[in-house]
Design a protein around this motif. Structure first.
Motif, PDB file in Angstrom:
ATOM      1  N   GLY A  52       0.852  -1.199   0.000  1.00  0.00           N
ATOM      2  CA  GLY A  52       0.000   0.000   0.000  1.00  0.00           C
ATOM      3  C   GLY A  52       0.879   1.237   0.000  1.00  0.00           C
ATOM      4  N   LYS A  53       0.388   2.246  -0.674  1.00  0.00           N
ATOM      5  CA  LYS A  53       1.209   3.442  -0.900  1.00  0.00           C
ATOM      6  C   LYS A  53       1.206   4.416   0.268  1.00  0.00           C
ATOM      7  CE  LYS A  53      -1.186   4.082  -4.775  1.00  0.00           C
ATOM      8  NZ  LYS A  53      -1.862   2.777  -4.887  1.00  0.00           N
ATOM      9  N   TYR A  87      -9.613  -0.655   6.369  1.00  0.00           N
ATOM     10  CA  TYR A  87     -10.935  -1.250   6.622  1.00  0.00           C
ATOM     11  C   TYR A  87     -11.760  -1.258   5.337  1.00  0.00           C
ATOM     12  CZ  TYR A  87     -15.522   1.107   6.600  1.00  0.00           C
ATOM     13  OH  TYR A  87     -16.732   1.603   6.211  1.00  0.00           O
ATOM     14  N   SER A  88     -11.722  -0.145   4.587  1.00  0.00           N
ATOM     15  CA  SER A  88     -12.568  -0.055   3.384  1.00  0.00           C
ATOM     16  C   SER A  88     -12.125  -1.083   2.342  1.00  0.00           C
ATOM     17  CB  SER A  88     -12.568   1.365   2.806  1.00  0.00           C
ATOM     18  OG  SER A  88     -11.398   1.622   2.057  1.00  0.00           O
ATOM     19  N   LEU A  89     -10.812  -1.324   2.255  1.00  0.00           N
ATOM     20  CA  LEU A  89     -10.321  -2.311   1.279  1.00  0.00           C
ATOM     21  C   LEU A  89     -10.746  -3.727   1.681  1.00  0.00           C
ATOM     22  CD1 LEU A  89      -6.670  -1.029   0.617  1.00  0.00           C
ATOM     23  CD2 LEU A  89      -8.757  -0.474  -0.642  1.00  0.00           C
ATOM     24  N   ASP A  92     -14.406  -4.041   1.027  1.00  0.00           N
ATOM     25  CA  ASP A  92     -14.672  -3.973  -0.410  1.00  0.00           C
ATOM     26  C   ASP A  92     -14.362  -5.305  -1.101  1.00  0.00           C
ATOM     27  OD1 ASP A  92     -15.259  -2.328  -2.837  1.00  0.00           O
ATOM     28  OD2 ASP A  92     -13.201  -2.855  -3.337  1.00  0.00           O
ATOM     29  N   ARG A 104      -2.977  -6.236  -3.782  1.00  0.00           N
ATOM     30  CA  ARG A 104      -1.540  -5.973  -3.597  1.00  0.00           C
ATOM     31  C   ARG A 104      -0.711  -7.249  -3.746  1.00  0.00           C
ATOM     32  NH1 ARG A 104      -2.670  -2.814   2.010  1.00  0.00           N
ATOM     33  NH2 ARG A 104      -3.326  -0.803   1.221  1.00  0.00           N
ATOM     34  N   MET A 163     -17.780   8.009   1.803  1.00  0.00           N
ATOM     35  CA  MET A 163     -17.296   6.778   1.162  1.00  0.00           C
ATOM     36  C   MET A 163     -18.324   5.640   1.196  1.00  0.00           C
ATOM     37  SD  MET A 163     -13.732   4.820   1.963  1.00  0.00           S
ATOM     38  CE  MET A 163     -14.115   4.335   3.637  1.00  0.00           C
ATOM     39  N   VAL A 164     -18.992   5.464   2.328  1.00  0.00           N
ATOM     40  CA  VAL A 164     -19.943   4.339   2.416  1.00  0.00           C
ATOM     41  C   VAL A 164     -21.114   4.560   1.458  1.00  0.00           C
ATOM     42  CG1 VAL A 164     -21.457   3.006   3.923  1.00  0.00           C
ATOM     43  CG2 VAL A 164     -19.253   3.787   4.788  1.00  0.00           C
ATOM     44  N   GLN A 167     -19.924   3.764  -2.005  1.00  0.00           N
ATOM     45  CA  GLN A 167     -19.855   2.313  -2.203  1.00  0.00           C
ATOM     46  C   GLN A 167     -21.260   1.745  -2.416  1.00  0.00           C
ATOM     47  OE1 GLN A 167     -17.378   0.419  -2.658  1.00  0.00           O
ATOM     48  NE2 GLN A 167     -17.659  -1.597  -1.758  1.00  0.00           N
ATOM     49  N   LYS A 190     -17.043   7.893  -3.102  1.00  0.00           N
ATOM     50  CA  LYS A 190     -16.283   6.694  -2.755  1.00  0.00           C
ATOM     51  C   LYS A 190     -14.796   7.001  -2.557  1.00  0.00           C
ATOM     52  CE  LYS A 190     -15.213   2.919  -5.356  1.00  0.00           C
ATOM     53  NZ  LYS A 190     -15.399   1.728  -6.175  1.00  0.00           N
ATOM     54  N   THR A 191     -14.277   7.901  -3.354  1.00  0.00           N
ATOM     55  CA  THR A 191     -12.830   8.145  -3.326  1.00  0.00           C
ATOM     56  C   THR A 191     -12.484   9.599  -3.036  1.00  0.00           C
ATOM     57  OG1 THR A 191     -12.792   6.627  -5.195  1.00  0.00           O
ATOM     58  CG2 THR A 191     -10.706   7.669  -4.608  1.00  0.00           C
ATOM     59  N   ASP A 231      -7.389   5.144 -11.572  1.00  0.00           N
ATOM     60  CA  ASP A 231      -7.755   3.807 -11.105  1.00  0.00           C
ATOM     61  C   ASP A 231      -8.656   3.101 -12.119  1.00  0.00           C
ATOM     62  OD1 ASP A 231      -7.155   2.402  -8.493  1.00  0.00           O
ATOM     63  OD2 ASP A 231      -9.283   1.947  -8.718  1.00  0.00           O
ATOM     64  N   ARG A 302       1.172   6.553 -12.369  1.00  0.00           N
ATOM     65  CA  ARG A 302       1.191   5.480 -11.368  1.00  0.00           C
ATOM     66  C   ARG A 302       0.735   4.170 -11.996  1.00  0.00           C
ATOM     67  NH1 ARG A 302      -3.354   3.686  -8.176  1.00  0.00           N
ATOM     68  NH2 ARG A 302      -5.255   4.753  -8.767  1.00  0.00           N
TER      69      ARG A 302
HETATM   70  C1  GRG Z   1     -16.457  -1.009   1.885  1.00  0.00           C
HETATM   71  C2  GRG Z   1     -17.247   1.115   2.993  1.00  0.00           C
HETATM   72  C3  GRG Z   1     -16.526   0.464   1.937  1.00  0.00           C
HETATM   73  C4  GRG Z   1     -15.942   1.242   1.013  1.00  0.00           C
HETATM   74  C5  GRG Z   1     -15.129   0.734  -0.043  1.00  0.00           C
HETATM   75  C6  GRG Z   1     -12.372   2.569  -1.023  1.00  0.00           C
HETATM   76  C7  GRG Z   1     -13.414   1.616  -1.441  1.00  0.00           C
HETATM   77  C8  GRG Z   1     -14.782   1.849  -0.973  1.00  0.00           C
HETATM   78  C9  GRG Z   1     -13.145   0.538  -2.163  1.00  0.00           C
HETATM   79  C10 GRG Z   1     -11.806   0.134  -2.615  1.00  0.00           C
HETATM   80  C11 GRG Z   1     -11.856  -0.199  -4.056  1.00  0.00           C
HETATM   81  C12 GRG Z   1     -11.489   0.944  -4.930  1.00  0.00           C
HETATM   82  C13 GRG Z   1     -10.827   0.626  -6.197  1.00  0.00           C
HETATM   83  C14 GRG Z   1     -11.762   2.143  -4.559  1.00  0.00           C
HETATM   84  C15 GRG Z   1     -11.392   3.319  -5.253  1.00  0.00           C
HETATM   85  C16 GRG Z   1     -10.402   4.011  -4.412  1.00  0.00           C
HETATM   86  C17 GRG Z   1      -9.067   3.440  -4.584  1.00  0.00           C
HETATM   87  C18 GRG Z   1      -8.331   3.773  -5.793  1.00  0.00           C
HETATM   88  C19 GRG Z   1      -8.573   2.651  -3.661  1.00  0.00           C
HETATM   89  C20 GRG Z   1      -7.206   2.123  -3.683  1.00  0.00           C
HETATM   90  O1  GRG Z   1      -6.429   3.088  -3.043  1.00  0.00           O
HETATM   91  P1  GRG Z   1      -4.859   3.100  -3.119  1.00  0.00           P
HETATM   92  O2  GRG Z   1      -4.410   3.038  -4.540  1.00  0.00           O
HETATM   93  O3  GRG Z   1      -4.510   1.699  -2.426  1.00  0.00           O
HETATM   94  O4  GRG Z   1      -4.365   4.226  -2.291  1.00  0.00           O
HETATM   95  P2  GRG Z   1      -3.153   1.185  -1.741  1.00  0.00           P
HETATM   96  O5  GRG Z   1      -3.114  -0.294  -2.051  1.00  0.00           O
HETATM   97  O6  GRG Z   1      -1.981   1.907  -2.299  1.00  0.00           O
HETATM   98  O7  GRG Z   1      -3.322   1.449  -0.278  1.00  0.00           O
END
Ligand code: GRG
Length: 304
Positions: A52-53, A87-89, A92, A104, A163-164, A167, A190-191, A231, A302
Motif C-alpha cells: 500500500g502506498k 478497513y474499506s479495502l 470492499d 496488492r 465513502m460508504v 460504495q 467513494k474516493t 484507477d 502510477r
Molecule cells: C467497503 C465502505 C466500503 C468502502 C469501499 C475505497 C473503497 C470503498 C473501495 C476500494 C476499491 C477501490 C478501487 C476504490 C477506489 C479508491 C481506490 C483507488 C482505492 C485504492 O487506493 P490506493 O491506490 O490503495 O491508495 P493502496 O493499495 O496503495 O493502499
C-alpha cells in the motif's frame, strides 16, 4: 513517474521517509500478532502491512508541511486515515461486495482468515481510527477544537454522506448502464471526499488560514478525481502483476467508470487536466508545497 518538472525535490525519498514514519507508528499501535486472540490479531495486521502506498497519510502530512506546520503531532491522525482506508479495502474485497481474491499481490483478508474475521478486522480498524484521532491526537498537543473539527470532516468524508454512500451507489448501480451524474456521485463519494479530507485536515491541524484551506480543498478535489480516473484506467489497461490484482473486473461487472462513459482517450485527457488544475491551485504556496505538487504529477504515471 515524471521527473521533468522536478528540480531538487526527491519524491521517492520523500514518500519512503513518510511511509516509514507511518508504518513504525502503526506497528507500535496495533496489538502484536501473539496477543490473544492471535488469529484476530494477525487478521488486524495482515492487510495493513501487505503493502500500500500510504497515500492518504502522506497527503495529510504533506498538506501540513505546505502551510509550514510540524508533522510529529499529526502522525496519529495520519495513521488513523490509513486504518480507515484499510478497513474499506478489506470490506470492499468481501464476497457480497467486489468478491476479490487478491489485493496488492496477496490473498485478500477473507481468503486467509475467513469472512467473519475479515469483517471483524475491518470493524476494529475503523473503530481504532477514531480512538486514535480522539485520544492520542489530542494528547499530542493539538488544539482540541481543531482536532474535533478535523474528526468531523473525516467522519463526513467516510461515513453515510461519503465513502460508504459512494460504495452503496456503486453496488446498487452495477449492471444498470448508469450515466455521468451517477459516475460523478460514486467517484466523489467513494474516493474523492476521503482523499480531499486527508489533505484539508492535515492543513487544518497545522493551523492553516481559511484561504490556504480553500486552495487545498480545491487541490484535494481535483487530485481525488484524477486519482480515481487513473484507477478506472488501470482497471482497463493496467498490468495485473504490477497492480497485484486482476484487471477488467469493472467491465465484467458492468460498473460505471470514466472509460465506460467517456472512452480511454478522453479519460486520460480529463485526468491530465485535473492534475494540472490541482497543481495550479497551489500557485500561492511556496516550495514547501512541492511534495503536494509532485504527488499530483505522480498520479498520471502510477502503475499500482
Ligand atoms: C467497503 C465502505 C466500503 C468502502 C469501499 C475505497 C473503497 C470503498 C473501495 C476500494 C476499491 C477501490 C478501487 C476504490 C477506489 C479508491 C481506490 C483507488 C482505492 C485504492 O487506493 P490506493 O491506490 O490503495 O491508495 P493502496 O493499495 O496503495 O493502499
Amino acid at each position: 513517474m515524471k521527473t521533468s518538472n522536478v528540480s531538487c525535490f526527491d519524491l521517492v525519498t520523500y514518500l519512503s521517509e513518510k511511509r516509514g514514519l507511518v508504518d513504525r507508528y502503526l506497528d507500535a499501535y496495533l496489538p502484536s500478532e501473539d496477543r490473544y486472540p492471535q488469529q484476530f490479531s494477525k487478521a488486524l495486521r495482515y492487510t495493513l502491512f501487505s503493502g500500500g502506498k500510504r497515500l492518504r497519510p502522506i497527503l495529510h502530512l504533506a498538506a501540513a508541511e505546505a502551510v509550514g506546520g510540524e508533522i510529529q503531532s499529526l502522525i496519529p491522525f495520519a495513521c488513523a486515515l490509513e486504518l480507515i482506508h484499510t478497513y474499506s479495502l478489506i470490506h470492499d474485497d468481501l464476497p457480497p461486495m467486489d468478491d476479490d481474491d487478491y489485493r496488492r499481490g496477496q490473498l485478500t483478508s477473507h481468503k486467509v482468515f475467513g469472512e467473519a474475521l475479515a469483517v471483524l478486522a475491518g470493524d476494529a480498524l475503523l473503530t481504532e481510527a477514531f480512538c486514535l484521532m480522539s485520544t492520542k491526537a489530542v494528547t499530542n498537543g493539538l488544539e482540541p477544537q481543531i482536532a474535533l473539527k478535523a474528526i468531523q470532516e473525516i467522519t463526513e468524508a467516510v461515513g453515510a454522506s461519503g465513502m460508504v454512500a459512494g460504495q452503496a451507489v456503486d453496488i446498487l448501480e452495477e449492471g444498470h448502464a448508469a450515466g455521468a451524474p451517477v459516475l460523478e456521485y460514486i467517484h466523489n463519494h467513494k474516493t474523492g471526499k476521503f482523499i480531499c479530507a486527508s489533505v484539508t485536515t492535515g492543513a487544518r491541524l497545522a493551523r492553516a488560514s481559511q484561504q490556504e484551506l480553500e486552495s487545498l480543498f480545491q487541490y484535494g478535489r481535483a487530485f481525488g478525481l484524477a486519482f480515481q480516473i487513473r484507477d478506472d484506467i488501470l482497471n482497463v489497461e493496467g498490468d495485473p502483476k504490477k497492480l497485484g490484482k486482476s484487471v477488467g473486473s469493472d467491465m465484467a461487472r458492468k460498473k460505471v467508470t470514466y472509460p465506460s462513459i467517456h472512452g480511454l482517450d478522453r479519460s486520460k485527457k480529463a485526468m491530465e487536466d485535473l492534475v494540472e488544475e490541482a497543481i495550479e491551485r497551489l500557485s500561492s504556496f511556496d516550495h514547501q508545497a512541492d511534495p503536494l505538487r509532485e504527488i499530483a504529477r505522480y498520479i498520471i504515471d502510477r502503475i499500482d
